[in-house]
Design a protein around this motif. Sequence first.
Motif, short mmCIF file in Angstrom:
data_model
loop_
_atom_site.label_atom_id
_atom_site.label_comp_id
_atom_site.label_asym_id
_atom_site.label_seq_id
_atom_site.Cartn_x
_atom_site.Cartn_y
_atom_site.Cartn_z
N ILE G 18 -4.34 -6.44 1.24
CA ILE G 18 -3.72 -7.08 2.41
C ILE G 18 -2.50 -6.30 2.87
O ILE G 18 -2.28 -6.11 4.06
CB ILE G 18 -3.34 -8.55 2.07
CG1 ILE G 18 -4.60 -9.42 2.04
CG2 ILE G 18 -2.34 -9.10 3.08
CD1 ILE G 18 -4.40 -10.75 1.34
N ASN G 20 -1.84 -3.10 2.29
CA ASN G 20 -2.18 -1.75 2.69
C ASN G 20 -3.66 -1.53 2.44
O ASN G 20 -4.08 -1.31 1.30
CB ASN G 20 -1.34 -0.73 1.89
CG ASN G 20 -1.72 0.69 2.24
OD1 ASN G 20 -2.48 0.92 3.20
ND2 ASN G 20 -1.22 1.65 1.48
N THR G 21 -4.44 -1.52 3.48
CA THR G 21 -5.89 -1.41 3.30
C THR G 21 -6.28 -0.02 2.78
O THR G 21 -7.38 0.16 2.29
CB THR G 21 -6.65 -1.64 4.62
OG1 THR G 21 -6.23 -0.67 5.57
CG2 THR G 21 -6.42 -3.05 5.14
N ARG G 22 -5.37 0.95 2.93
CA ARG G 22 -5.70 2.31 2.53
C ARG G 22 -5.30 2.64 1.10
O ARG G 22 -5.46 3.76 0.64
CB ARG G 22 -5.05 3.31 3.49
CG ARG G 22 -5.71 3.29 4.88
CD ARG G 22 -5.25 4.46 5.74
NE ARG G 22 -5.58 5.74 5.14
CZ ARG G 22 -6.76 6.36 5.29
NH1 ARG G 22 -7.72 5.82 6.02
NH2 ARG G 22 -6.98 7.51 4.71
N MET G 53 -14.41 -8.77 6.19
CA MET G 53 -15.25 -8.38 7.32
C MET G 53 -14.93 -6.98 7.82
O MET G 53 -15.63 -6.43 8.64
CB MET G 53 -15.06 -9.37 8.46
CG MET G 53 -15.46 -10.79 8.06
SD MET G 53 -14.97 -11.96 9.35
CE MET G 53 -16.34 -11.78 10.49
N GLY G 54 -13.84 -6.40 7.36
CA GLY G 54 -13.46 -5.06 7.79
C GLY G 54 -11.96 -4.91 7.66
O GLY G 54 -11.30 -5.69 6.96
N SER G 55 -11.44 -3.90 8.34
CA SER G 55 -10.00 -3.68 8.30
C SER G 55 -9.58 -3.22 9.69
O SER G 55 -10.39 -2.74 10.47
CB SER G 55 -9.66 -2.61 7.27
OG SER G 55 -10.35 -1.41 7.58
N SER G 56 -8.31 -3.42 10.02
CA SER G 56 -7.88 -2.96 11.35
C SER G 56 -6.49 -2.38 11.28
O SER G 56 -5.69 -2.74 10.43
CB SER G 56 -7.95 -4.11 12.35
OG SER G 56 -6.92 -5.02 12.12
N LEU G 57 -6.20 -1.47 12.20
CA LEU G 57 -4.88 -0.87 12.28
C LEU G 57 -3.91 -1.88 12.90
O LEU G 57 -4.29 -2.68 13.75
CB LEU G 57 -4.91 0.36 13.18
CG LEU G 57 -5.50 1.65 12.60
CD1 LEU G 57 -5.27 2.78 13.60
CD2 LEU G 57 -4.82 2.00 11.26
N VAL G 58 -2.66 -1.82 12.47
CA VAL G 58 -1.61 -2.58 13.16
C VAL G 58 -0.83 -1.57 13.97
O VAL G 58 -0.14 -0.72 13.40
CB VAL G 58 -0.70 -3.31 12.15
CG1 VAL G 58 0.38 -4.08 12.89
CG2 VAL G 58 -1.52 -4.23 11.25
N LEU G 59 -0.98 -1.63 15.28
CA LEU G 59 -0.32 -0.67 16.16
C LEU G 59 0.86 -1.32 16.86
O LEU G 59 0.93 -2.53 16.99
CB LEU G 59 -1.32 -0.16 17.21
CG LEU G 59 -2.56 0.56 16.70
CD1 LEU G 59 -3.44 1.01 17.87
CD2 LEU G 59 -2.17 1.77 15.85
#
Lengths: 159, 159, 159, 159, 159, 159, 159, 159
Positions: G18, G20-22, G53-59
């Motif tokens: 949560i 840091n997805t990387r 369900m996936g991951s997303s960038l926080v921009l």
Amino acid sequence: MSKFRLDEVDHQILDMLIDNTRVPFTDIAKKLLISAGTVHVRVKKMEDAGIIMGSSLVLDYDKLGYSFIAYVGVFLNNTSQTKFVLERINEIPYVTVASVTTGKFNIFCKIRAKDTKHAKDVIFMIDDIEGVYRTETMISLEESINDKKRLMHTIFKEM
Amino acid sequence: MSKFRLDEVDHQILDMLIDNTRVPFTDIAKKLLISAGTVHVRVKKMEDAGIIMGSSLVLDYDKLGYSFIAYVGVFLNNTSQTKFVLERINEIPYVTVASVTTGKFNIFCKIRAKDTKHAKDVIFMIDDIEGVYRTETMISLEESINDKKRLMHTIFKEM
Amino acid sequence: MSKFRLDEVDHQILDMLIDNTRVPFTDIAKKLLISAGTVHVRVKKMEDAGIIMGSSLVLDYDKLGYSFIAYVGVFLNNTSQTKFVLERINEIPYVTVASVTTGKFNIFCKIRAKDTKHAKDVIFMIDDIEGVYRTETMISLEESINDKKRLMHTIFKEM
Amino acid sequence: MSKFRLDEVDHQILDMLIDNTRVPFTDIAKKLLISAGTVHVRVKKMEDAGIIMGSSLVLDYDKLGYSFIAYVGVFLNNTSQTKFVLERINEIPYVTVASVTTGKFNIFCKIRAKDTKHAKDVIFMIDDIEGVYRTETMISLEESINDKKRLMHTIFKEM
Amino acid sequence: MSKFRLDEVDHQILDMLIDNTRVPFTDIAKKLLISAGTVHVRVKKMEDAGIIMGSSLVLDYDKLGYSFIAYVGVFLNNTSQTKFVLERINEIPYVTVASVTTGKFNIFCKIRAKDTKHAKDVIFMIDDIEGVYRTETMISLEESINDKKRLMHTIFKEM
Amino acid sequence: MSKFRLDEVDHQILDMLIDNTRVPFTDIAKKLLISAGTVHVRVKKMEDAGIIMGSSLVLDYDKLGYSFIAYVGVFLNNTSQTKFVLERINEIPYVTVASVTTGKFNIFCKIRAKDTKHAKDVIFMIDDIEGVYRTETMISLEESINDKKRLMHTIFKEM
Amino acid sequence: MSKFRLDEVDHQILDMLIDNTRVPFTDIAKKLLISAGTVHVRVKKMEDAGIIMGSSLVLDYDKLGYSFIAYVGVFLNNTSQTKFVLERINEIPYVTVASVTTGKFNIFCKIRAKDTKHAKDVIFMIDDIEGVYRTETMISLEESINDKKRLMHTIFKEM
Amino acid sequence: MSKFRLDEVDHQILDMLIDNTRVPFTDIAKKLLISAGTVHVRVKKMEDAGIIMGSSLVLDYDKLGYSFIAYVGVFLNNTSQTKFVLERINEIPYVTVASVTTGKFNIFCKIRAKDTKHAKDVIFMIDDIEGVYRTETMISLEESINDKKRLMHTIFKEM
């Protein structure tokens, strides 16, 4: 959205014109210790740049028999009619301001009329425009402030 | 409420000044086939009668970085505070119009700001005035009409 | 809640008085083929029973300079103040009707005033009553119907 | 909008008639120390000028079985239908007042009915008029003030 | 509107049945010191008069998987459709109450559903009825009171 | 939130009781071809599990003089008062239902009263509870549906 | 609606992802004293179960020129059009969230735009969808919280 | 407000990361025909510039037992309390978004909860914050769109 750059002299010229658009350029020149020609050139430049769009009289509408002010919110059947309706509204001289707005209204107008009866006629003109679905009116019991000069001076002080 | 009587010549002078407050009196005189002195006397008389209250520049606020327009409805704790709150609102130069209104708001204002963030600051200035209970804001997405000249010409045509 | 019984003759007398309260009893008597004394007795009886509470002039308020009509919805801080606030409202002669209502308002009034400015003063009188939390005003642009006579005739026809 | 001039004597006559339209002219004459003929002439003059439009009975609607009062706000499909709808409303005797209004309603009515069920019928009569889009009803739980006499006296005292 | 007259004994019988509709008549008889036959006759009489319309179980809807309660306000295109729409609503078993109302809604319903998703389906069933223009939903986060027994006892105590 | 499991027999018993809570268990037994003892055991089990919470009479409130139904939305000063206010509301027998709701109201009630005047008294009782800030009332002109039996049958058919 | 069972190790893995997805699986393994293979298996299992369900960038949208956020409430002509309208809305990339809602709106959207002018265009795109009757916009002056991480940690702590 | 300049390569890197934040840099490098080191440098640069603020998991809240979504509008006693109230709201993990807004609400929140009962608890937490005057809740019956990826791709395509 790139802004025209005004320098200190431009600000001082505008500051004087804001208070009285009819002040002679020679008076401005004297006050700012520059030549009248310079004043002329600067004003011309600001007109060409579109910053000064013109000048208008401040009249006493009460004395002219137009003491009734109301705000009219307009609901459209569909926002695709916005442009068309604004053109029709523009044909009604009693509407002095009209904006496309967020919130419950699609278009929001300010009107001036002679009295309650005349206001009704103006509101009905707006209501009768094709595409206008409904209007809602709020009456000004007293316009206490109507003055852009304070804003203009603030803008030039800030810059 | 007795109205000052304007004659045909007054109307024609006003009609020219409305379009350009800086038009020289000699130009008006030539056009109307009267003497410049007469123009001067007439304008002076209308100023003394309070019909002409002054003149103002029409500036392009977008170009000056003030493209954000909003309408702010103000609720007061009590209408006995109306006068006091209007005086405080009058100290905020970003408020260009303020009316005492019927309907759900006690006072209704028009503000101009630089952007969303600045608008928030201006709205909070109003919110922080003692006696202000709540405000409600409606944002202008586009001001399509802002023109009193059509009204002024209509008034003089009608008279 | 038991109702006073009116007979056919009472109805006919009322029907004539509704159209003109000043019609002489002898005229009523002649029309209905009864004695003037009977008319007198019947009217007296209806007055004693409280059915006829009095009579009032129908004046043209426009001609008297009171052409401004508005409806004012009143919000109270607490409904326990209803009676007190109604007594204060009753001291304002410009309020001609006041009801305790369901819906969003606690009290709903009808006012008559001279013009916008006077209306503002009357609304502020209501706003300034202790216990009044807020008011909301709706302006009548034109009172098209104000006529209880149709109702009165219908009531007597139905009975 | 030029007003009929009423003098002190007219006011005093009206002041007496307001409280009781059936007071004999001889009583008014005695009280004001003028002749009955003068009273007659003055009243006639005010009737001709349209200031006195007639007289009406004040009945106790509760006692007549009409204790239910409601205010009905009417939304029209289009304000061009206002005149037509008002004519239809005028055919419903249970509507005693109807105004063209600012704010959210196009037309605002006052109705009197026998009870909840009858009120529903009257509201549905209005709803069924062609051009009526929707109605919104507010019920009077108690009509505390319904008195134009205070206003009439105030008007004459002020003049 | 003439009311059926209930005497003291009727009230006491109702008082016992309200708390438990299944209480045997012999128990009621013993308690009230009357014969079981009398209880039977009295209950029969109240059923024939339509005062007792039946009896219903009080179930725990939460335990049955129906814990979602919502109030749905219905706007109609035209009130002439009220009867038709109510018949369609009556076909949806999840609507337990429906009233014709004053105020902004034409019809006001109470619904019970299994969960948010089911509620959406029920609301859409109402929305899809011909003549329904729009609905507005208010969700019950917790039903704290649902009890007509207190009212029933009060009614009989008052009579 | 784990649900009690009802089998087919339970459903059929409930289906009969829903229509008439006073139906003798022997009748149910005969219809379902089981013993009266089984019916008794099953009902007892459903009562113990809290599914059957009791039974109530269905009375004709119109005939009992309580024909006035209204919905009252309650605004609280603060939701921390919710529990306290609900306890006070619970002391008013004319309130038959009360829910904590989403949307503009904090608490939403259904009331039954004798007439408009009585309704006003009940509404004022709610208004006078400490912590209640304001109420808004919507009147039922006609309760067309009030029937949980359809829902109950649907629940058992679905299970 | 039966929930996938996550154990303590799953929670700890999610807790790290949560923030840091990387984060490399070897780092997670080291921290939790398990093998990287186990981490891999667990994450795979949660992905297969559809929990992850996936991951997303926080921009930072401000820095990307999209600082304008608004909420748009959509009214439909009829809710049967909900699915169709949502598909059209889904074609407008500036709408980041859209819900079917209770209350006055049928659909409620969140949009991101470059500035006031762009927002107007996006709102008009929504307005122009067939079946959309009206929209109402509320502008975010400042998004102070936009953070699901706190919620995610809370969910896993609670389980 | 000067924007960081992203070139074509940055856009392509972001385009890949948007769809899957865990994609190895070597995969990105291979696809874009650049070295993994370049990918690393570019991502680092965008992180340092604050454009990439982090990454987050996309979880299925339904599967985690958090299927209830609501929007809560917050009214403050005074906007000077905005900052304080936002800090308190920030302590409630069930609030995932909170904005300062125009229109009728001062603060507008999105919450996620387990069910109706839990939602009530979360709403009451907000209601109980000092300075919060009232809240109004709108429930999401179905969240149909929640997807910033379309927006992100659009932003990079446009630049």
